[in-house]
Design an enzyme around this catalytic site. Structure first.
Site, PDB file in Angstrom:
ATOM      1  N   ILE A  14      -9.703  16.296  18.503  1.00 38.41           N
ATOM      2  CA  ILE A  14      -8.674  15.524  17.800  1.00 38.41           C
ATOM      3  C   ILE A  14      -9.292  14.275  17.157  1.00 38.41           C
ATOM      4  CG2 ILE A  14      -6.483  14.273  18.093  1.00 38.41           C
ATOM      5  CD1 ILE A  14      -5.933  16.138  20.557  1.00 38.41           C
ATOM      6  N   ARG A  34     -20.704  10.029  22.604  1.00 37.91           N
ATOM      7  CA  ARG A  34     -22.052  10.093  23.200  1.00 37.91           C
ATOM      8  C   ARG A  34     -23.005  10.926  22.353  1.00 37.91           C
ATOM      9  NH1 ARG A  34     -19.941  12.494  28.694  1.00 37.91           N
ATOM     10  NH2 ARG A  34     -18.873  13.636  27.038  1.00 37.91           N
ATOM     11  N   TYR A 150      -5.537  13.371  36.054  1.00 33.55           N
ATOM     12  CA  TYR A 150      -5.381  13.379  34.589  1.00 33.55           C
ATOM     13  C   TYR A 150      -3.954  12.990  34.185  1.00 33.55           C
ATOM     14  CZ  TYR A 150      -5.195  14.792  29.738  1.00 33.55           C
ATOM     15  OH  TYR A 150      -5.002  14.783  28.376  1.00 33.55           O
TER      16      TYR A 150
END
Ligand SMILES: NC(=O)c1ccc[n+]([C@@H]2O[C@H](COP(=O)([O-])OP(=O)(O)OC[C@H]3O[C@@H](n4cnc5c(N)ncnc54)[C@H](OP(=O)(O)O)[C@@H]3O)[C@@H](O)[C@H]2O)c1
Length: 261
Positions: A14, A34, A150
């Site tokens: 996204i 990263r 989460y």
């Protein structure tokens, strides 16, 4: 002058689609992730295609000192109109069996990074009467057995964003909690829930480009909460109508690993 946005987790999924969406609208970009090689490729492509400027910074956002270096770098780039806290990941399984260090890294990325970047970059955003967009999730509307950490991190993002949207209205800064449902990206593979009903043919998995466009439109419309897709909106709405015991049992049924493979 062209506006500028910082997007975390812009190398894939996204976040990458949002980078493309902002670029199409002529925004300059600061992209963070990263994977340096992917960011470099994206920078080259978007600068050529849209004649915008793209700054990239390799950063593991779970590392506090790397995160602080990132904020100093952003401050040295001048004005900032928008901050998009998008980087995040999940994990699936019974909490007691999941490795603690990964769960804590999830809290660090999904929660602490959002708080830290928002706090450190807020003076820049106030100067521009700008925008903050935090990518939450439809997971944020209820507890999620088998993805307990989460779901809880996304509930934090949702509530934190809504609270700030009230606090910062006087400064002219809008805060949008954008809530995608299941969306095509690396997310399910990383979270290990690609075999659950959520990402099965039984569910409607949305295109990341459609989700990204909706997210950017919602941010520019200065909405406090935006949910991608009418099915996800309906799901979030029905959570409010049903008893909590039913909602949490249903979420556990959906998330249970191995149930749908
Ligand atoms: N896909 C879905 O179904 C879904 C649904 C609801 C909400 N969301 C939320 O949407 C956001 C984006 O997820 P996605 O679906 O696009 O997943 P994705 O394809 O896995 O992308 C995650 C992005 O975050 C970056 N990232 C991960 N760990 C990082 C770290 N420690 N430091 C810096 N960057 C890091 C990744 O880049 P590198 O690997 O290069 O670092 C990548 O660019 C997340 O917050 C997720 O919770 C996703």
């Amino acid at each position: 002058m062209a506006k500028k946005v910082l997007i975390t987790g812009a190398s894939k999924g996204i976040g990458e689609s949002m980078a493309r969406e902002f670029a199409r609208r002529g925004w300059n970009l600061l992209l963070v992730a990263r994977s340096t090689d992917i960011l470099e490729k994206l920078k080259k492509e978007l600068e050529q295609q849209y004649s915008i400027s793209v700054g990239i910074q390799t950063c593991d956002l779970t590392d506090v000192s790397e995160r602080n270096i990132l904020c100093e770098w952003v401050k040295n780039q001048g004005a900032l109109d928008a901050l998009v806290n998008n980087a995040g990941f999940g994990s699936t399984g019974a909490f007691k069996d999941l490795p603690l260090d990964r769960e804590l890294r999830q809290v660090e990325l999904n929660v602490a990074t959002v708080v830290s970047l928002t706090h450190q970059l807020l003076p820049l955003l106030c100067e521009q009467r700008g925008y903050i967009m935090n990518i939450a999730s439809t997971a944020g509307f209820q507890p999620g057995p088998y993805m307990a950490v989460y779901y809880a991190t996304k509930a934090f993002v949702l509530h934190f964003s809504e609270a700030l949207s009230v606090e910062l209205a006087a400064q002219g800064v809008s805060v949008t909690a954008h809530c995608p449902g299941a969306t095509e990206s690396e997310f399910a593979k990383v979270a290990g829930n690609d075999k659950t009903v959520l990402f099965s043919k039984m569910n409607h998995v949305m295109s990341r480009d459609v989700v990204a466009k909706h997210a950017v439109d919602s941010m520019l419309a200065r909405k406090a909460v935006a949910i991608s897709g009418w099915r996800n909106w309906l799901l979030a709405f029905t959570v409010r109508l049903n008893p909590r015991w039913m909602v949490r049992q249903l979420a556990g049924w959906i998330n249970q690993p191995g149930k749908w493979s």
